[in-house]
Design a protein around this motif. Sequence first.
Motif, mmCIF file in Angstrom:
data_model
loop_
_atom_site.group_PDB
_atom_site.id
_atom_site.type_symbol
_atom_site.label_atom_id
_atom_site.label_comp_id
_atom_site.label_asym_id
_atom_site.label_seq_id
_atom_site.Cartn_x
_atom_site.Cartn_y
_atom_site.Cartn_z
ATOM 1 N N ARG A 1 0.848 -1.187 0.000
ATOM 2 C CA ARG A 1 0.000 0.000 0.000
ATOM 3 C C ARG A 1 0.886 1.240 0.000
ATOM 4 O O ARG A 1 1.909 1.274 0.694
ATOM 5 N N VAL A 2 0.520 2.234 -0.775
ATOM 6 C CA VAL A 2 1.170 3.544 -0.736
ATOM 7 C C VAL A 2 0.085 4.597 -0.603
ATOM 8 O O VAL A 2 -0.871 4.605 -1.389
ATOM 9 N N SER A 3 0.210 5.468 0.383
ATOM 10 C CA SER A 3 -0.730 6.568 0.557
ATOM 11 C C SER A 3 0.014 7.878 0.337
ATOM 12 O O SER A 3 0.795 8.305 1.194
ATOM 13 N N VAL A 4 -0.228 8.485 -0.823
ATOM 14 C CA VAL A 4 0.404 9.771 -1.112
ATOM 15 C C VAL A 4 -0.119 10.843 -0.164
ATOM 16 O O VAL A 4 0.632 11.698 0.312
ATOM 17 N N GLU A 5 -1.418 10.780 0.128
ATOM 18 C CA GLU A 5 -2.022 11.793 0.998
ATOM 19 C C GLU A 5 -1.445 11.757 2.406
ATOM 20 O O GLU A 5 -1.214 12.793 3.038
ATOM 21 N N ALA B 1 3.595 4.176 3.648
ATOM 22 C CA ALA B 1 3.475 2.973 2.825
ATOM 23 C C ALA B 1 3.632 1.758 3.722
ATOM 24 O O ALA B 1 4.288 1.817 4.767
ATOM 25 N N THR B 2 3.031 0.657 3.314
ATOM 26 C CA THR B 2 3.208 -0.625 4.007
ATOM 27 C C THR B 2 3.806 -1.615 3.022
ATOM 28 O O THR B 2 3.319 -1.756 1.890
ATOM 29 N N VAL B 3 4.873 -2.272 3.435
ATOM 30 C CA VAL B 3 5.577 -3.210 2.562
ATOM 31 C C VAL B 3 5.839 -4.502 3.311
ATOM 32 O O VAL B 3 5.896 -4.528 4.543
#
Length: 464
Positions: free
Chosen positions: A105-109, A113-115
């Motif tokens: 997941r990547v949240s620009v706002e 991020a979750t990796v």
Amino acid sequence: MAIPVSASSVEQAIVELKQRLGGRANDTPAVRDHHSHGESYHEPSAPDVVCLPQTTDEVAEILRISTRFQVPVVPFGAGTSLEGHVNAIRGGITIDLREMNKVLRVSVEDLDATVEAGVTRLQLNKALNNTGLSFPIDPGADATIGGMAATRASGTTAVRYGTMRENVLGMTVVLADGTAIRTGTRARKSSAGYDLTRLFVGSEGTLGVITEVTLRLHPLPEAVSAAVCAFDSIQGAVDTVIATIQLGVPVARMELLDEAQLDAVNRYSKTTYPVAPTLFFEFHGDSERHVAEQAEAVQALAADHGGRAFQWATRLEDRERLWQARHDAFYAALALRPGARAWTTDVCVPISRLAECVVDTKKDHAVAPFPICLVGHAGDGNFHLIYVLDPASAAELDEARRLNERMVLRALAMGGTCSGEHGVGVGKMKYLEAEHGPALEVMRTIKRALDPDNRMNPGKMLTV
């Protein structure tokens, strides 16, 4: 104290692991040998079996099998660690997390991020292309995010962006008994309960296996400039670092290379920098003018401390060439002596004591019978030495141990630490009592509570 493991228990564990994972549980000699070491001088130690899980549930199942048969477990990322963290000194199961390599997941706002733990830092930054964000923690090697969290890694940009301690918001960890827990949240702050995230960041696989990490991301700077400056003396170079920090210049990177390391870099990277103590700088800002002001302020400070030939690098290709030369430092040092092995060590001291620690260490090392290169993340008081040793010479190894111990004890006497970023592993265990005193027993209490059988990376960090 580790519980002895019988050969039959190991064999039974391997049978069950192969039933559960198929070909992703591998006990062939070549695979075991590959996982017997990182990039350190420490003697390799092979596991009995290597497992490549693809999910947190599979990691949990491996830990439950480990519990049933009392077999040790060693987490493995990219194998780039420097203090023997991944050496399976008591055999058992190595859990190689490279197949858990999804950016989830990547949240620009929200700038996070979750990796999965097997994602490498370069892979993550490639996934962030066109988002305007980056993950700036840069230990040099293309390490996995899980390994970086486990060793509390930092690197060249820590002076501006912090270390993994400041940039991990939360994680999924599988405990010794196979229980998976989630620490932290995506919120930027919390006052709810113990800070378990910080407990596992830097735990080096001794308390659990990290399988997912939620990270703080940072906006890409609008303007970037780099510079390199040679100095008449290493004292002058370090005094410039101290003055820059005290003046509050928001420098993004400030790297120190001594004359031996610079000479090695020139030879290896085909550069032509003056062979002298040298600082590499990088400046980040919201405008070209802001970046230029930072660089001009540092240039004036450098001139006051014997700096000369201040060279700017504003074009991307010039900056990349400069920082590639810096990242080549380890391999450049090794190339000074073909066939050699490198013992890389580090300490970190309060910034006000850095010049004294570096100068005294250089004096100590002046008569060593082997090449020694110094490179440091000087902006946060951290520097590294690379001993380039003849692998067949016990005398050289003994001298390296002596010199390393003198440097570590000097750093501790100055209020510093035995390791700024390499971690403890096997190599720095003996210094923890001098650094932490009675607090070391608190660490042992935590270890016993979470890993009562001492199966999680046993023989690393502390004795229990």
